[in-house]
Design a protein around this motif. Structure first.
Motif, PDB file in Angstrom:
ATOM      1  N   ALA A 126       0.829  -1.209   0.000  1.00  0.00           N
ATOM      2  CA  ALA A 126       0.000   0.000   0.000  1.00  0.00           C
ATOM      3  C   ALA A 126       0.863   1.259   0.000  1.00  0.00           C
ATOM      4  CB  ALA A 126      -0.936  -0.008   1.203  1.00  0.00           C
ATOM      5  N   ALA A 127       2.020   1.209   0.641  1.00  0.00           N
ATOM      6  CA  ALA A 127       2.898   2.370   0.706  1.00  0.00           C
ATOM      7  C   ALA A 127       3.552   2.680  -0.642  1.00  0.00           C
ATOM      8  CB  ALA A 127       3.982   2.145   1.764  1.00  0.00           C
ATOM      9  N   VAL A 128       3.655   1.685  -1.519  1.00  0.00           N
ATOM     10  CA  VAL A 128       4.322   1.860  -2.808  1.00  0.00           C
ATOM     11  C   VAL A 128       3.329   2.013  -3.961  1.00  0.00           C
ATOM     12  CG1 VAL A 128       5.904   0.768  -4.453  1.00  0.00           C
ATOM     13  CG2 VAL A 128       6.342   0.588  -2.000  1.00  0.00           C
ATOM     14  N   ALA A 129       2.206   1.297  -3.885  1.00  0.00           N
ATOM     15  CA  ALA A 129       1.224   1.316  -4.978  1.00  0.00           C
ATOM     16  C   ALA A 129       0.623   2.708  -5.135  1.00  0.00           C
ATOM     17  CB  ALA A 129       0.119   0.299  -4.709  1.00  0.00           C
ATOM     18  N   LYS A 130       0.452   3.111  -6.359  1.00  0.00           N
ATOM     19  CA  LYS A 130      -0.196   4.386  -6.663  1.00  0.00           C
ATOM     20  C   LYS A 130      -1.708   4.223  -6.531  1.00  0.00           C
ATOM     21  CE  LYS A 130       3.651   6.330  -7.944  1.00  0.00           C
ATOM     22  NZ  LYS A 130       4.340   7.172  -7.016  1.00  0.00           N
ATOM     23  N   ASP A 131      -2.415   5.325  -6.426  1.00  0.00           N
ATOM     24  CA  ASP A 131      -3.876   5.286  -6.316  1.00  0.00           C
ATOM     25  C   ASP A 131      -4.515   4.544  -7.486  1.00  0.00           C
ATOM     26  OD1 ASP A 131      -3.797   6.677  -3.951  1.00  0.00           O
ATOM     27  OD2 ASP A 131      -4.178   8.628  -4.878  1.00  0.00           O
ATOM     28  N   TYR A 132      -3.897   4.630  -8.659  1.00  0.00           N
ATOM     29  CA  TYR A 132      -4.435   3.970  -9.847  1.00  0.00           C
ATOM     30  C   TYR A 132      -3.918   2.536 -10.007  1.00  0.00           C
ATOM     31  CZ  TYR A 132       0.008   5.752 -11.671  1.00  0.00           C
ATOM     32  OH  TYR A 132       1.333   6.053 -11.846  1.00  0.00           O
ATOM     33  N   GLU A 133      -3.284   1.992  -8.961  1.00  0.00           N
ATOM     34  CA  GLU A 133      -2.817   0.609  -8.952  1.00  0.00           C
ATOM     35  C   GLU A 133      -3.479  -0.158  -7.801  1.00  0.00           C
ATOM     36  OE1 GLU A 133       1.734   1.037 -10.605  1.00  0.00           O
ATOM     37  OE2 GLU A 133       1.421   1.292  -8.464  1.00  0.00           O
ATOM     38  N   PRO A 134      -4.782  -0.433  -7.909  1.00  0.00           N
ATOM     39  CA  PRO A 134      -5.429  -1.166  -6.815  1.00  0.00           C
ATOM     40  C   PRO A 134      -4.848  -2.571  -6.678  1.00  0.00           C
ATOM     41  CG  PRO A 134      -6.926  -0.933  -8.676  1.00  0.00           C
ATOM     42  CD  PRO A 134      -5.705  -0.138  -9.001  1.00  0.00           C
ATOM     43  N   VAL A 135      -4.727  -3.019  -5.428  1.00  0.00           N
ATOM     44  CA  VAL A 135      -4.114  -4.301  -5.089  1.00  0.00           C
ATOM     45  C   VAL A 135      -5.069  -5.085  -4.205  1.00  0.00           C
ATOM     46  CG1 VAL A 135      -2.165  -5.409  -3.927  1.00  0.00           C
ATOM     47  CG2 VAL A 135      -1.810  -3.262  -5.160  1.00  0.00           C
TER      48      VAL A 135
END
Length: 186
Positions: A126-135
């Motif tokens: 979550a700290a690395v993923a961008k807002d447009y990269e849902p995980v």
């Protein structure tokens, strides 16, 4: 094909190899990989594209296949390659449970983890993923929707290091094609 097979029954498995044939690193020819798998006694051996998707039939359990294929790759090709093994039933479930059904199947990926994610993996991602990269974490799989592409993604660039376990990533289109090959006889 039975979804609940017993030890000793022949079942289809897919071995997803991590990091082969990416640029100049870890070159393994698919004909040589198929020959290696046949030498191990696996049957109905096939590969899909050059990125290390090995389809086999065996009476062995997934953990045994994972260990054998990884060891044989190191012995045969001199490369320590991690391998994640899944059954067609697991692949069907992965596709059915895709949390991003409206996403482009070439941009929605699933990371096949070699073991359960490390403690704190969700927070690190979550700290690395961008807002447009849902995980989305789902057992030993992690889905990511790279709707903006993977090229500039810090998450895609270092996924295994960030999550804390080795993984190999395929887009859903590849998973669909591999599953179709598993069902080629039935």
């Amino acid at each position: 094909m039975s979804l609940g097979w017993k030890d000793g029954d022949v079942a289809t498995h897919v071995a997803f190899l991590r990091g082969v044939n990416l640029g100049p690193h870890n070159k393994i020819s698919m004909p040589a990989l198929r020959a290696m798998a046949e030498d191990l006694g696996y049957t109905d051996v096939a590969t899909y594209i050059n990125s290390g998707n090995l389809i086999i039939s065996s009476t062995k359990k997934a953990a045994t296949i994972q260990r054998e294929v990884s060891t044989a790759i190191n012995d045969t090709f001199g490369r320590p390659i991690d391998v994640a093994v899944r059954t067609p039933a697991q692949l069907k479930k992965i596709l059915a449970e895709n949390p991003y059904p409206d996403g482009n199947p070439s941009q929605v990926t699933v990371a096949f983890l070699m073991k359960a994610p490390a403690a704190g993996a969700k927070d690190k991602v979550a700290a690395v993923a961008k807002d447009y990269e849902p995980v989305t974490f789902a057992g030993q799989q992690v889905y990511v929707n790279y709707s903006q592409g993977m090229g500039n993604s810090k998450l895609a660039e270092r996924f295994s290091a960030i999550i804390g376990v080795s993984s190999t990533i395929r887009n859903l289109r590849t998973v669909e094609k591999v599953l179709a090959l598993c069902q080629r006889d039935g």
